[in-house]
Write a protein that holds these residues in place. Structure first.
Motif, PDB file in Angstrom:
ATOM      1  N   ALA A 189       0.817  -1.206   0.000  1.00  0.00           N
ATOM      2  CA  ALA A 189       0.000   0.000   0.000  1.00  0.00           C
ATOM      3  C   ALA A 189       0.855   1.262   0.000  1.00  0.00           C
ATOM      4  N   SER A 190       0.341   2.291  -0.645  1.00  0.00           N
ATOM      5  CA  SER A 190       0.837   3.639  -0.375  1.00  0.00           C
ATOM      6  C   SER A 190       0.233   4.096   0.947  1.00  0.00           C
ATOM      7  N   VAL A 191      -1.081   3.929   1.057  1.00  0.00           N
ATOM      8  CA  VAL A 191      -1.808   4.167   2.307  1.00  0.00           C
ATOM      9  C   VAL A 191      -2.942   3.153   2.381  1.00  0.00           C
ATOM     10  N   ASN A 192      -3.166   2.590   3.555  1.00  0.00           N
ATOM     11  CA  ASN A 192      -4.320   1.726   3.775  1.00  0.00           C
ATOM     12  C   ASN A 192      -5.001   2.124   5.074  1.00  0.00           C
ATOM     13  N   SER A 193      -6.252   1.741   5.222  1.00  0.00           N
ATOM     14  CA  SER A 193      -7.013   2.158   6.392  1.00  0.00           C
ATOM     15  C   SER A 193      -8.198   1.226   6.590  1.00  0.00           C
ATOM     16  N   ALA A 194      -8.611   1.067   7.848  1.00  0.00           N
ATOM     17  CA  ALA A 194      -9.810   0.301   8.180  1.00  0.00           C
ATOM     18  C   ALA A 194     -10.589   1.058   9.239  1.00  0.00           C
ATOM     19  N   ILE A 195     -11.887   0.784   9.290  1.00  0.00           N
ATOM     20  CA  ILE A 195     -12.753   1.440  10.269  1.00  0.00           C
ATOM     21  C   ILE A 195     -13.729   0.435  10.847  1.00  0.00           C
TER      22      ILE A 195
ATOM     23  N   ARG B   3     -13.270   3.042  15.767  1.00  0.00           N
ATOM     24  CA  ARG B   3     -11.818   2.900  15.655  1.00  0.00           C
ATOM     25  C   ARG B   3     -11.449   3.066  14.183  1.00  0.00           C
ATOM     26  N   ILE B   4     -10.444   3.882  13.916  1.00  0.00           N
ATOM     27  CA  ILE B   4      -9.928   4.065  12.549  1.00  0.00           C
ATOM     28  C   ILE B   4      -8.433   3.780  12.576  1.00  0.00           C
ATOM     29  N   SER B   5      -7.990   2.827  11.780  1.00  0.00           N
ATOM     30  CA  SER B   5      -6.562   2.522  11.669  1.00  0.00           C
ATOM     31  C   SER B   5      -6.027   3.075  10.358  1.00  0.00           C
ATOM     32  N   ALA B   6      -4.732   3.328  10.328  1.00  0.00           N
ATOM     33  CA  ALA B   6      -4.134   3.918   9.131  1.00  0.00           C
ATOM     34  C   ALA B   6      -2.699   3.428   8.980  1.00  0.00           C
ATOM     35  N   GLY B   7      -2.340   3.041   7.780  1.00  0.00           N
ATOM     36  CA  GLY B   7      -0.985   2.600   7.491  1.00  0.00           C
ATOM     37  C   GLY B   7      -0.344   3.456   6.420  1.00  0.00           C
ATOM     38  N   GLY B   8       0.982   3.570   6.471  1.00  0.00           N
ATOM     39  CA  GLY B   8       1.715   4.348   5.488  1.00  0.00           C
ATOM     40  C   GLY B   8       1.823   5.813   5.826  1.00  0.00           C
ATOM     41  N   VAL B   9       1.368   6.201   7.027  1.00  0.00           N
ATOM     42  CA  VAL B   9       1.368   7.618   7.389  1.00  0.00           C
ATOM     43  C   VAL B   9       2.117   7.861   8.695  1.00  0.00           C
ATOM     44  N   GLY B  10       2.941   6.903   9.103  1.00  0.00           N
ATOM     45  CA  GLY B  10       3.728   7.036  10.323  1.00  0.00           C
ATOM     46  C   GLY B  10       4.710   5.885  10.417  1.00  0.00           C
ATOM     47  N   PRO B  11       5.540   5.863  11.441  1.00  0.00           N
ATOM     48  CA  PRO B  11       6.553   4.812  11.560  1.00  0.00           C
ATOM     49  C   PRO B  11       5.997   3.459  11.972  1.00  0.00           C
TER      50      PRO B  11
ATOM     51  N   ILE C  11      -8.509  16.641  11.820  1.00  0.00           N
ATOM     52  CA  ILE C  11      -7.856  16.160  13.040  1.00  0.00           C
ATOM     53  C   ILE C  11      -6.900  15.019  12.720  1.00  0.00           C
ATOM     54  N   ALA C  12      -7.311  14.149  11.817  1.00  0.00           N
ATOM     55  CA  ALA C  12      -6.441  13.037  11.424  1.00  0.00           C
ATOM     56  C   ALA C  12      -5.106  13.540  10.883  1.00  0.00           C
ATOM     57  N   GLN C  13      -5.123  14.685  10.193  1.00  0.00           N
ATOM     58  CA  GLN C  13      -3.878  15.230   9.648  1.00  0.00           C
ATOM     59  C   GLN C  13      -2.879  15.571  10.753  1.00  0.00           C
ATOM     60  N   LEU C  14      -3.388  15.868  11.941  1.00  0.00           N
ATOM     61  CA  LEU C  14      -2.510  16.219  13.062  1.00  0.00           C
ATOM     62  C   LEU C  14      -1.930  14.981  13.746  1.00  0.00           C
ATOM     63  N   GLU C  15      -2.507  13.795  13.454  1.00  0.00           N
ATOM     64  CA  GLU C  15      -2.061  12.556  14.109  1.00  0.00           C
ATOM     65  C   GLU C  15      -1.012  11.804  13.303  1.00  0.00           C
ATOM     66  N   ILE C  16      -0.791  12.202  12.077  1.00  0.00           N
ATOM     67  CA  ILE C  16       0.064  11.415  11.191  1.00  0.00           C
ATOM     68  C   ILE C  16       1.354  12.162  10.871  1.00  0.00           C
TER      69      ILE C  16
ATOM     70  N   ALA D 105       4.908  12.789   0.948  1.00  0.00           N
ATOM     71  CA  ALA D 105       4.179  12.962   2.204  1.00  0.00           C
ATOM     72  C   ALA D 105       2.849  13.681   1.960  1.00  0.00           C
ATOM     73  N   GLU D 106       2.871  14.686   1.091  1.00  0.00           N
ATOM     74  CA  GLU D 106       1.643  15.425   0.785  1.00  0.00           C
ATOM     75  C   GLU D 106       0.599  14.509   0.144  1.00  0.00           C
ATOM     76  N   TYR D 107       1.056  13.656  -0.770  1.00  0.00           N
ATOM     77  CA  TYR D 107       0.142  12.714  -1.437  1.00  0.00           C
ATOM     78  C   TYR D 107      -0.482  11.756  -0.427  1.00  0.00           C
ATOM     79  N   LYS D 108       0.315  11.261   0.518  1.00  0.00           N
ATOM     80  CA  LYS D 108      -0.211  10.321   1.512  1.00  0.00           C
ATOM     81  C   LYS D 108      -1.205  10.991   2.442  1.00  0.00           C
ATOM     82  N   ARG D 109      -0.987  12.251   2.747  1.00  0.00           N
ATOM     83  CA  ARG D 109      -1.973  12.979   3.549  1.00  0.00           C
ATOM     84  C   ARG D 109      -3.301  13.070   2.806  1.00  0.00           C
ATOM     85  N   LEU D 110      -3.224  13.382   1.516  1.00  0.00           N
ATOM     86  CA  LEU D 110      -4.439  13.453   0.708  1.00  0.00           C
ATOM     87  C   LEU D 110      -5.126  12.092   0.641  1.00  0.00           C
TER      88      LEU D 110
END
Length: 470
Positions: free
Chosen positions: A372-378, A391-399, A427-432, A442-447
């Protein structure tokens, strides 16, 4: 180690950490199985592994470059030479030839083996499933339409199976050699002669290996020299069961085991759509959930999936057992909250109720065979039209694989409206803390994360679609 290789009984004392591909090519001189990418992507090294599961003979396609020789212990390993019916081609090979589905031919044995696995599978024998069976094989010169036509031809060979055991039907119809009909009894006879599990002496500090799909990409040479404890074949680490309102999964459960589980399919009706995004059929046949967890990749697909379900792990060091929430496993990039002596034995999560929705999203450069570039589940629960739990999980946006706890806290107690969701995305943008790499800036992954959060709500609350897309 003892196993059946094509039609021969094999025993070897070679290092069990050796890649199965090397044993096949360089020690058995069966060179039809090709060396390609050595990363499980190209499918040139595809073989079949037959195993008895509760008395039923099951064959799976494996990429032999990514699994250790030790995982062949007690199984039937089939290479392209093992399905030949000389002097003629077998019907799978003939279908490839008749449909002009090969040019240079390097990839062809892998395609043929994947289609042979399809002929030995219990899935509905239609063209769609035949094409899905070759999602782990890459051809660079032929063009896929001719290969897809060949797959459709192979599917047509199975139309009269009508529930007959696949190996028996395939031999009776002369799709595969006659010896396949006797493999089930041969494996039953082999099992009592096996010398238990292939585990090193208790005074060593072994490396734990499941399917090997991560480790044999990263450090194949180093693993061969280490004592290994093989986990893929251990019965105590298998199975998916329901215990009261919990779903319990053994650590050696593979991605395709999850896909075929009646329990998982009942509670997650869109499971097939989620998991077809995870690698390819051969890798899903080998890759274990515990291996995905402990690999600690920030974009591990199954880690992101189970984080949103708030899964709990059970770990053992052989002497004592402890439990740990999956969300607490990661201390930093590739750093785990476990000792080197511990391994995961099983995990579980609470089965969602009728008022709980779940969704998984993944964006990668290719549909199949890509990370993934970015993946997520809810996971989201609604009570009285308000979000009571989320609960929202996110991958590819942190270590590490992330749970977006601040975002969830903001959403809890609110109605899932457009303005609320847009605020949650902010708010999610502030967590990653994404970084720029080969999978995107990094900008693309935020989007991407913002779009995937919106996709979760659009999927679960379709009336929001128009407003969120504006």
């Amino acid at each position: 180690m003892k196993f059946i290789l094509n039609n021969e009984d094999v025993g070897t004392t070679l290092p069990p950490g050796m890649p199965l591909l090397d044993f096949i090519r360089y020690h058995q001189h069966l060179t039809g199985t090709k060396t390609g990418c050595n990363e499980g992507d190209c499918g040139a090294c595809t073989i079949l592994a037959g195993d008895l599961k509760q008395g039923v003979l099951v064959y799976r396609a494996w990429t032999s470059c990514l699994t250790p020789l030790g995982n062949a212990h007690g199984k039937h390993i089939v290479t392209i030479e093992g399905i030949n019916m000389l002097p003629a081609l077998n019907p799978i090979q003939q279908a490839m030839a008749d449909n002009c589905a090969t040019q240079c031919g390097f990839c062809t044995p892998g395609f043929v083996m994947s289609l042979a696995g399809f002929c030995l599978d219990r899935k509905t024998p239609d063209a769609e499933n035949a094409i899905a069976a070759i999602d782990g094989n890459i051809c660079r010169c032929t063009g896929y339409k001719s290969i897809e036509r060949a797959a459709g031809t192979v599917a047509g060979l199975l139309t009269d199976r009508n529930g007959e055991e696949p190996a028996i039907f395939a031999t009776r119809q002369q799709i595969l050699p006659e010896y396949f009909a006797g493999i089930k009894e041969r494996l039953k006879s082999l099992i009592p002669t096996l010398n238990g599990e292939l585990n090193p002496p208790s005074d060593t500090h072994p490396r734990f290996v499941g399917g090997g799909t991560d480790l044999y990409v990263q450090q194949p040479e180093a693993i061969q020299e280490q004592p290994i404890r093989f986990l893929l074949g251990q019965e105590l680490l298998k199975g998916i069961t329901r215990e009261d309102n919990r779903c319990v999964l053994g650590a050696s459960v593979t991605v395709n085991d999850i896909l075929e589980s009646s329990i998982m399919r009942t509670w997650f009706p869109a499971l097939g759509n989620y998991l077809k995004l995870v690698s390819s059929t051969p890798v899903r046949n080998m890759a274990t959930i515990a291996g995905n967890f402990v690999n600690a990749s920030p974009i591990g697909d199954m880690t992101i999936f189970f984080l949103a379900l708030d899964a709990t792990l059970e770990l053992s060091d052989g002497q004592s057992v402890r439990t740990l929430p999956l969300r607490d496993l990661y201390k930093g990039y590739k750093q785990l909250n476990k000792t080197s002596a511990e391994y995961i034995t099983r995990c579980w999560f609470e089965l969602p109720g009728d008022s709980t929705g779940f969704n998984f999203e993944k964006v990668s450069k290719r549909t199949h065979l890509d990370i993934a570039s970015v993946n997520s589940a809810i996971s989201i629960t609604i009570a009285a039209n308000l979000i009571s739990d989320i609960r929202i999980s996110a991958g590819g946006v942190g270590p590490v694989p992330l749970l977006l706890t601040d975002t969830a806290a903001f959403l809890k107690g609110k109605a899932p409206g457009t303005a609320t969701i847009k605020q949650a995305c902010a708010i999610a943008q502030l967590e990653i803390t994404p970084i720029s790499d080969t999978r995107g800036t990094a900008e693309y992954k935020r989007l991407l994360l913002e779009q995937l959060i919106k996709a979760h709500f659009i999927t679960l609350f379709p009336t929001l679609q128009v407003e969120l897309l504006l």
